[in-house]
Write a protein that holds these residues in place. Structure first.
Motif, short mmCIF file in Angstrom:
data_model
loop_
_atom_site.label_atom_id
_atom_site.label_comp_id
_atom_site.label_asym_id
_atom_site.label_seq_id
_atom_site.Cartn_x
_atom_site.Cartn_y
_atom_site.Cartn_z
N ASP A 66 0.85 -1.18 0.00
CA ASP A 66 0.00 0.00 0.00
C ASP A 66 0.89 1.23 0.00
O ASP A 66 2.11 1.13 -0.09
CB ASP A 66 -0.96 -0.01 1.19
N LYS A 67 0.27 2.39 0.11
CA LYS A 67 1.04 3.62 0.02
C LYS A 67 2.04 3.73 1.17
O LYS A 67 3.17 4.20 0.99
CB LYS A 67 0.11 4.84 0.03
N ALA A 68 1.63 3.29 2.36
CA ALA A 68 2.53 3.37 3.51
C ALA A 68 3.80 2.57 3.24
O ALA A 68 4.91 3.01 3.60
CB ALA A 68 1.81 2.86 4.76
N ALA A 69 3.65 1.40 2.61
CA ALA A 69 4.82 0.59 2.31
C ALA A 69 5.72 1.31 1.31
O ALA A 69 6.95 1.25 1.41
CB ALA A 69 4.37 -0.77 1.76
N LEU A 70 5.11 1.98 0.34
CA LEU A 70 5.90 2.73 -0.64
C LEU A 70 6.69 3.84 0.06
O LEU A 70 7.89 4.02 -0.19
CB LEU A 70 4.98 3.32 -1.70
N VAL A 71 6.01 4.55 0.94
CA VAL A 71 6.69 5.64 1.66
C VAL A 71 7.83 5.08 2.50
O VAL A 71 8.94 5.63 2.51
CB VAL A 71 5.68 6.41 2.53
N ARG A 72 7.56 3.97 3.20
CA ARG A 72 8.63 3.35 3.99
C ARG A 72 9.80 2.98 3.09
O ARG A 72 10.97 3.17 3.45
CB ARG A 72 8.09 2.11 4.70
N GLY A 73 9.48 2.46 1.92
CA GLY A 73 10.55 2.08 0.99
C GLY A 73 11.38 3.28 0.56
O GLY A 73 12.60 3.21 0.50
N VAL A 74 10.71 4.38 0.26
CA VAL A 74 11.43 5.59 -0.16
C VAL A 74 12.33 6.08 0.97
O VAL A 74 13.50 6.42 0.75
CB VAL A 74 10.43 6.69 -0.58
N ILE A 75 11.78 6.11 2.17
CA ILE A 75 12.57 6.58 3.32
C ILE A 75 13.82 5.72 3.48
O ILE A 75 14.94 6.22 3.58
CB ILE A 75 11.71 6.56 4.59
N GLU A 76 13.59 4.41 3.51
CA GLU A 76 14.71 3.49 3.69
C GLU A 76 15.75 3.68 2.59
O GLU A 76 16.94 3.80 2.84
CB GLU A 76 14.17 2.05 3.69
N HIS A 77 15.25 3.74 1.36
CA HIS A 77 16.13 3.86 0.20
C HIS A 77 17.00 5.11 0.31
O HIS A 77 18.18 5.09 -0.01
CB HIS A 77 15.27 3.92 -1.07
N ASP A 78 16.41 6.21 0.76
CA ASP A 78 17.14 7.47 0.76
C ASP A 78 18.02 7.63 1.99
O ASP A 78 19.02 8.34 1.93
CB ASP A 78 16.15 8.63 0.65
N TYR A 79 17.67 6.98 3.07
CA TYR A 79 18.58 7.02 4.21
C TYR A 79 19.84 6.24 3.92
O TYR A 79 20.94 6.61 4.33
CB TYR A 79 17.90 6.51 5.48
N GLU A 80 19.67 5.17 3.17
CA GLU A 80 20.85 4.43 2.75
C GLU A 80 21.70 5.29 1.82
O GLU A 80 22.93 5.25 1.86
CB GLU A 80 20.44 3.13 2.06
N ARG A 81 21.04 6.07 0.99
CA ARG A 81 21.77 6.95 0.08
C ARG A 81 22.57 7.99 0.87
O ARG A 81 23.76 8.22 0.60
CB ARG A 81 20.78 7.65 -0.86
N LEU A 82 21.91 8.59 1.87
CA LEU A 82 22.61 9.58 2.68
C LEU A 82 23.76 8.95 3.45
O LEU A 82 24.87 9.49 3.49
CB LEU A 82 21.61 10.24 3.66
N SER A 83 23.50 7.80 4.05
CA SER A 83 24.56 7.11 4.77
C SER A 83 25.73 6.81 3.84
O SER A 83 26.90 6.93 4.22
CB SER A 83 24.03 5.81 5.38
N ALA A 84 25.42 6.43 2.61
CA ALA A 84 26.47 6.07 1.66
C ALA A 84 27.34 7.27 1.31
O ALA A 84 28.58 7.17 1.34
CB ALA A 84 25.84 5.48 0.40
N VAL A 85 26.73 8.40 1.01
CA VAL A 85 27.53 9.56 0.62
C VAL A 85 28.38 10.04 1.79
O VAL A 85 29.51 10.49 1.61
CB VAL A 85 26.66 10.72 0.09
N MET A 86 27.85 9.92 3.00
CA MET A 86 28.65 10.33 4.16
C MET A 86 29.81 9.37 4.38
O MET A 86 30.92 9.78 4.72
CB MET A 86 27.78 10.42 5.42
N ARG A 87 29.56 8.09 4.18
CA ARG A 87 30.62 7.10 4.35
C ARG A 87 31.70 7.28 3.29
O ARG A 87 32.90 7.25 3.57
CB ARG A 87 30.05 5.69 4.29
#
Lengths: 211, 211
Positions: A66-87
DNA sequence: ACAGTTGCCGAACGATTGTTCAGCAACTCA
DNA sequence: TGAGTTGCTGAACAATCGTTCGGCAACTGT
């Protein structure tokens, strides 16, 4: 009971086309882009994402419950992106330049926040309804794990003999939180200067916690 | 042409009941309360506000042209509230305790941000569409005028002979922005401590900018 | 007491939202 | 080649949103 078995079997079956997984990340990317541009969970619509990807709205539900799962996916995906650029920024600096590694991390954070205003807003605005997290998992905001990397960088500074005006964890919170707040001020008033105004501020903030 | 005249005349006529203005602020208060609880412009609905006040949704339009006007009213109303509590805190401290006045201001800011998570989120999340501001008015985010009071407090510190490690305006930005960021961290992870964890941090941050 | 004005309400309109379902097309495997 | 599975679609559903309109009731001045 047979339902559960059938569902599990369906999930286990691989996509014969080999495209399903790719479309999933394509949806995730498009949703993230819309997030950046629009900013705000409510502004992100299933129909909008589908239009951006070029598929039918119903197709979203083949990859997200559902939409909540999509939002969770986006959040997770982008936090990994932020963590990656910082690392990556952290590792791009020579090991002996411990302070430079702190600076690199925070600069990467600023760049990400400036380039992705929507995700930045999400980092702040995510109200976590009770019971959303997995059972047994200590509830913690999304900023906390990222803060951990900054704490580690400051501990390396201390081990290298740099003198701090406070315990390393407190210094990390000070710098991280100050940077975070400076970015907030930028987003509140983007007209007067961008990253070129933020980075010197962050550098001064970092130098402030050292003796 | 006659339309304009009639509209202007209608707006100029006073409410014979003497209750209209009171209901307007009642709507504003209820909307502000919903803002605090829900947080987010999209979560605030005309119907929800009307239900909270105990009136019909249509009645809202007697006091606000549309939803955007209502939201603008809430924002304005609550920024005045925040400015007021910070000014009161500032004036509640003896004039010669210049540093204490800075601390009082920032503590008031923290209390407001903790007690009104919705407004806090609004302060950050307000994306200002192009051309929304009045013509000729320099665009500035809502945090900027509040920051001005902090700058003034630091200038008083300098005039009183306190030594700062940087120009007073820069120190003000440092402290304000750091406090703001610390509150953001709290809202991202409210579970570990509230104001009792924030205020000591703010005090240490303030002491950091002094020599 | 009577006309006029004003504020509020009930009901409805069109638009948009998340979500579901039957059907079609493309691929795999025998 | 033919049966079976999988991914995607068009159309529709109920719910909710902002907003408008006609009418009712309470107050004004005369």
């Amino acid at each position: 009971m047979p339902d559960e078995v059938e569902v599990a079997a369906t999930q286990r079956v691989r996509n014969p086309w080999g495209q399903g997984e790719r479309l999933r990340t394509e949806i995730l990317d498009a949703a993230g882009r819309l997030f950046s541009e629009l900013g705000g969970e409510e502004a992100l619509t299933i129909r909008g994402v589908a239009r951006a990807v070029g598929i039918a709205p119903a197709s979203i539900y083949q990859h997200f419950a559902d939409k909540a799962a999509l939002v969770r996916g986006v959040i997770e995906h982008d936090y990994e992106r932020l963590s990656a650029v910082m690392r990556e920024a952290d590792e791009s600096v020579a090991d002996d330049d411990v302070v430079g590694r702190v600076r690199a991390q925070m600069h990467a954070y600023c760049r990400f926040a400036v380039e992705n205003p929507g995700h930045y807003r999400l980092m702040l605005g995510n109200r976590r309804p009770a019971g959303q997290g997995e059972a047994g998992q200590r509830p913690q905001g999304p900023l906390v794990p990222i803060l951990g990397a900054v704490v580690a960088a400051f501990e390396r500074c201390e081990q290298a003999g740099k003198r701090l005006r406070m315990p390393s964890e407190r210094a990390a919170v000070m710098v991280f939180v100050g940077t975070h707040g400076r970015v907030a001020l930028y987003h509140s008033n983007p007209e007067d200067g961008g990253a070129d105004r933020i980075l010197p501020f962050v550098d001064e903030l970092i130098s402030l916690v050292f003796d």
